[in-house]
Write a protein that holds these residues in place. Sequence first.
Motif, PDB file in Angstrom:
ATOM      1  N   GLU A  90       0.866  -1.188   0.000  1.00  0.00           N
ATOM      2  CA  GLU A  90       0.000   0.000   0.000  1.00  0.00           C
ATOM      3  C   GLU A  90       0.899   1.233   0.000  1.00  0.00           C
ATOM      4  N   ASN A 170     -12.090  -5.907 -10.491  1.00  0.00           N
ATOM      5  CA  ASN A 170     -12.496  -4.756 -11.309  1.00  0.00           C
ATOM      6  C   ASN A 170     -12.140  -4.842 -12.782  1.00  0.00           C
ATOM      7  N   GLU A 199     -18.805  -3.752  -6.051  1.00  0.00           N
ATOM      8  CA  GLU A 199     -19.151  -3.885  -4.633  1.00  0.00           C
ATOM      9  C   GLU A 199     -20.308  -2.956  -4.231  1.00  0.00           C
TER      10      GLU A 199
END
Length: 214
Positions: A90, A170, A199
């Motif tokens: 991240e 995605n 989602e």
Amino acid sequence: TQSTRPQRLLAAVQKNATRGDPRSVVLAIDQFCRQKEWAMNVGDEKGCILDSVVSEVNPGAVLELGTYCGYSAVRIACLLPPHGKIITLEFNPDNAAIARQVIAWAGLEEKIQLVVGASGDWIPKIKEQFGVKTFDLVFLDHWKDRYLPDTKLMEECGLLREGSILLADNVICPGTPDYLEYIRNSPRYKSQYFKSHLEYTKVEDGLEKSVFLG
Ligand SMILES: Cc1ccc(Cc2cc(O)c(O)c(C(=O)NC/C=C/[C@H]3O[C@@H](n4cnc5c(N)ncnc54)[C@H](O)[C@@H]3O)c2)cc1
Ligand SMILES: [Mg+2]
């Protein structure tokens, strides 16, 4: 000062989930996103497909690209075998700080290694830094224009072995057209599309599962 959405998501976890109970953390986030504020977690519907792939692969070593708030890292980690570990990358330090607290609330710090940095910088260093040979499963859920370059980088860095599974979120919405074109036409992968929905919405989306053939 105004709080951020990840901060409000963490507050909902700390309010509604039981410490040390990963499934209650997953449920608290899904309820927050359905009832209060949408957030870009893989979510409950695609999460069930993720769960079935993780259970089938039973991975000892997982790599996740794009931790965000830690929802999918927690979801994956609670299905890993006893010595299984997930490394999740991240690059936004604020998101990483929230994810670290979500992971701690779930009690999964031993199984999830959160690394703050960009996938392009870290993928070439993972072998030496973390003593990982290859990954059994990679979950791609970061910026969509990074899926293809990072997949090629993982190939070049020898992080994939015959049978390694790539699972990409995605692929329809927001969409990863260059990645799909590559992975579906490459003789080095066998791909399968799992149709689902973005989602917490009725918009079509899906996961692409690809086996690296070596
Ligand atoms: C038009 C439109 C907009 C949004 C949606 C909805 C929608 C639905 C979804 O499931 C989505 O996953 C997304 C989405 O954009 N995800 C991007 C996720 C990024 C997180 O990962 C981090 N990161 C990004 N690149 C890297 C990188 N190289 N190395 C390390 N971390 C990285 C960032 O720091 C964020 O923490 C969007 C649908 C349609
Ligand atoms: Mg996603």
